[in-house]
Design a protein around this motif. Sequence first.
Motif, PDB file in Angstrom:
ATOM      1  N   TYR A   1       2.672  -0.783  -8.785  1.00  0.00           N
ATOM      2  CA  TYR A   1       1.850  -1.898  -8.295  1.00  0.00           C
ATOM      3  C   TYR A   1       0.992  -1.461  -7.106  1.00  0.00           C
ATOM      4  N   ASP A   2       1.121  -0.229  -6.662  1.00  0.00           N
ATOM      5  CA  ASP A   2       0.499   0.193  -5.404  1.00  0.00           C
ATOM      6  C   ASP A   2      -1.014   0.009  -5.400  1.00  0.00           C
ATOM      7  N   SER A   3      -1.704   0.310  -6.492  1.00  0.00           N
ATOM      8  CA  SER A   3      -3.159   0.160  -6.508  1.00  0.00           C
ATOM      9  C   SER A   3      -3.554  -1.310  -6.433  1.00  0.00           C
ATOM     10  N   TYR A   4      -2.732  -2.204  -6.975  1.00  0.00           N
ATOM     11  CA  TYR A   4      -2.982  -3.645  -6.863  1.00  0.00           C
ATOM     12  C   TYR A   4      -2.779  -4.094  -5.408  1.00  0.00           C
ATOM     13  N   PHE A   5      -1.703  -3.586  -4.807  1.00  0.00           N
ATOM     14  CA  PHE A   5      -1.411  -3.930  -3.416  1.00  0.00           C
ATOM     15  C   PHE A   5      -2.553  -3.478  -2.505  1.00  0.00           C
ATOM     16  N   LYS A   6      -3.014  -2.253  -2.699  1.00  0.00           N
ATOM     17  CA  LYS A   6      -4.143  -1.758  -1.908  1.00  0.00           C
ATOM     18  C   LYS A   6      -5.387  -2.620  -2.136  1.00  0.00           C
ATOM     19  N   ALA A   7      -5.575  -3.068  -3.379  1.00  0.00           N
ATOM     20  CA  ALA A   7      -6.738  -3.904  -3.689  1.00  0.00           C
ATOM     21  C   ALA A   7      -6.679  -5.233  -2.931  1.00  0.00           C
ATOM     22  N   ILE A   8      -5.489  -5.813  -2.845  1.00  0.00           N
ATOM     23  CA  ILE A   8      -5.341  -7.064  -2.089  1.00  0.00           C
ATOM     24  C   ILE A   8      -5.601  -6.810  -0.604  1.00  0.00           C
ATOM     25  N   LEU A   9      -5.007  -5.750  -0.058  1.00  0.00           N
ATOM     26  CA  LEU A   9      -5.248  -5.404   1.347  1.00  0.00           C
ATOM     27  C   LEU A   9      -6.740  -5.229   1.612  1.00  0.00           C
ATOM     28  N   PHE A  10      -7.397  -4.465   0.738  1.00  0.00           N
ATOM     29  CA  PHE A  10      -8.822  -4.190   0.891  1.00  0.00           C
ATOM     30  C   PHE A  10      -9.627  -5.491   0.883  1.00  0.00           C
ATOM     31  N   THR A  11      -9.310  -6.380  -0.048  1.00  0.00           N
ATOM     32  CA  THR A  11     -10.051  -7.634  -0.175  1.00  0.00           C
ATOM     33  C   THR A  11      -9.850  -8.532   1.043  1.00  0.00           C
ATOM     34  N   VAL A  12      -8.617  -8.611   1.514  1.00  0.00           N
ATOM     35  CA  VAL A  12      -8.323  -9.448   2.687  1.00  0.00           C
ATOM     36  C   VAL A  12      -9.070  -8.929   3.916  1.00  0.00           C
ATOM     37  N   ILE A  13      -9.017  -7.623   4.142  1.00  0.00           N
ATOM     38  CA  ILE A  13      -9.688  -7.040   5.306  1.00  0.00           C
ATOM     39  C   ILE A  13     -11.206  -7.162   5.168  1.00  0.00           C
ATOM     40  N   ARG A  14     -11.724  -6.861   3.974  1.00  0.00           N
ATOM     41  CA  ARG A  14     -13.173  -6.942   3.734  1.00  0.00           C
ATOM     42  C   ARG A  14     -13.687  -8.371   3.924  1.00  0.00           C
ATOM     43  N   SER A  15     -12.809  -9.337   3.685  1.00  0.00           N
ATOM     44  CA  SER A  15     -13.200 -10.747   3.807  1.00  0.00           C
ATOM     45  C   SER A  15     -13.094 -11.262   5.234  1.00  0.00           C
ATOM     46  N   GLY A  16     -12.616 -10.414   6.149  1.00  0.00           N
ATOM     47  CA  GLY A  16     -12.562 -10.794   7.557  1.00  0.00           C
ATOM     48  C   GLY A  16     -11.240 -11.378   8.011  1.00  0.00           C
ATOM     49  N   PHE A  17     -10.174 -11.129   7.233  1.00  0.00           N
ATOM     50  CA  PHE A  17      -8.862 -11.668   7.571  1.00  0.00           C
ATOM     51  C   PHE A  17      -7.885 -10.543   7.902  1.00  0.00           C
TER      52      PHE A  17
ATOM     53  N   THR B   1     -17.007  -9.509  -7.005  1.00  0.00           N
ATOM     54  CA  THR B   1     -17.527  -8.382  -7.785  1.00  0.00           C
ATOM     55  C   THR B   1     -18.009  -7.268  -6.866  1.00  0.00           C
ATOM     56  N   ALA B   2     -18.690  -7.641  -5.790  1.00  0.00           N
ATOM     57  CA  ALA B   2     -19.155  -6.646  -4.815  1.00  0.00           C
ATOM     58  C   ALA B   2     -17.963  -5.957  -4.145  1.00  0.00           C
ATOM     59  N   ILE B   3     -16.928  -6.722  -3.796  1.00  0.00           N
ATOM     60  CA  ILE B   3     -15.741  -6.129  -3.165  1.00  0.00           C
ATOM     61  C   ILE B   3     -15.036  -5.196  -4.148  1.00  0.00           C
ATOM     62  N   ALA B   4     -14.962  -5.586  -5.417  1.00  0.00           N
ATOM     63  CA  ALA B   4     -14.328  -4.738  -6.422  1.00  0.00           C
ATOM     64  C   ALA B   4     -15.068  -3.412  -6.570  1.00  0.00           C
ATOM     65  N   ASP B   5     -16.396  -3.458  -6.510  1.00  0.00           N
ATOM     66  CA  ASP B   5     -17.183  -2.224  -6.583  1.00  0.00           C
ATOM     67  C   ASP B   5     -16.910  -1.341  -5.364  1.00  0.00           C
ATOM     68  N   GLU B   6     -16.833  -1.961  -4.194  1.00  0.00           N
ATOM     69  CA  GLU B   6     -16.531  -1.197  -2.972  1.00  0.00           C
ATOM     70  C   GLU B   6     -15.136  -0.592  -3.048  1.00  0.00           C
ATOM     71  N   TYR B   7     -14.178  -1.367  -3.562  1.00  0.00           N
ATOM     72  CA  TYR B   7     -12.810  -0.860  -3.657  1.00  0.00           C
ATOM     73  C   TYR B   7     -12.741   0.361  -4.576  1.00  0.00           C
ATOM     74  N   ALA B   8     -13.491   0.338  -5.664  1.00  0.00           N
ATOM     75  CA  ALA B   8     -13.503   1.479  -6.586  1.00  0.00           C
ATOM     76  C   ALA B   8     -14.005   2.739  -5.879  1.00  0.00           C
ATOM     77  N   VAL B   9     -15.041   2.586  -5.049  1.00  0.00           N
ATOM     78  CA  VAL B   9     -15.565   3.726  -4.302  1.00  0.00           C
ATOM     79  C   VAL B   9     -14.552   4.182  -3.254  1.00  0.00           C
ATOM     80  N   PHE B  10     -13.931   3.224  -2.580  1.00  0.00           N
ATOM     81  CA  PHE B  10     -12.906   3.572  -1.590  1.00  0.00           C
ATOM     82  C   PHE B  10     -11.798   4.413  -2.225  1.00  0.00           C
ATOM     83  N   MET B  11     -11.323   4.013  -3.392  1.00  0.00           N
ATOM     84  CA  MET B  11     -10.249   4.749  -4.053  1.00  0.00           C
ATOM     85  C   MET B  11     -10.706   6.145  -4.476  1.00  0.00           C
ATOM     86  N   GLN B  12     -11.990   6.296  -4.787  1.00  0.00           N
ATOM     87  CA  GLN B  12     -12.528   7.627  -5.092  1.00  0.00           C
ATOM     88  C   GLN B  12     -12.580   8.500  -3.836  1.00  0.00           C
ATOM     89  N   ASN B  13     -12.866   7.865  -2.714  1.00  0.00           N
ATOM     90  CA  ASN B  13     -12.983   8.589  -1.433  1.00  0.00           C
ATOM     91  C   ASN B  13     -11.636   8.869  -0.778  1.00  0.00           C
TER      92      ASN B  13
END
Length: 201
Positions: free
Chosen positions: A16-32, A157-169
């Motif tokens: 589940y780790d990639s899902y967990f990271k995705a939630i963390l990324f979305t929460v932080i990217r959203s300003g929370f 959708t924009a956050i999902a695109d950013e998350y994909a790049v983050f995981m590549q980086n």
Amino acid sequence: MNSEDVFINCPFSDDYDSYFKAILFTVIRSGFNPRCAREDDDGGDVRFEKICRIIEDCKYGIHDISKTELDAASGLPRFNMPLELGLFLGARKYGDAEQILKKTIIFDRDPHRYQQFMSDISGQDIHAHNNDIPQLIIGVAAWLRRASKRKTVPGGTAIADEYAVFMQNLPIMLAARQMQPEDLTYDDDITFIAEWLVKNA
């Protein structure tokens, strides 16, 4: 209760780790500010009490109850997610004037699957992510924007695109610090996400 804090209740397993990271990324990217049981590793602290303190602090809660498979070692399911969901809903139901303002979103893997193992929440609006990370991100971002009424939360959708790049980086970022993926702690995840967003978002 902090209106910036989001309690994350989800499986803490390798699959589940990639899902967990995705939630963390979305929460932080959203300003929370993401909060969860992993944020503090103190052997002298009672885990249940720590979770209760975190839930009390958080206005928002993201709960994923999708992982109900039997544990290979014990042959039993893990019930931590339903327990923490119950604590959050109980705080909202029976808490003081501040606690009743809590807002939550509940995810499962498939629509209506939860009715087979937790039918008491059938009257609530459960979201299905279908084991799809972009769909999970889109759902979390839309809910945070709606629940908080903040127009600054980007589209999912924009956050999902950013998350994909983050995981590549991420492998490059890890190599620069002589770290492997298995070295990452919760604090490391937060740090890498925050640093990447400062440079790229």
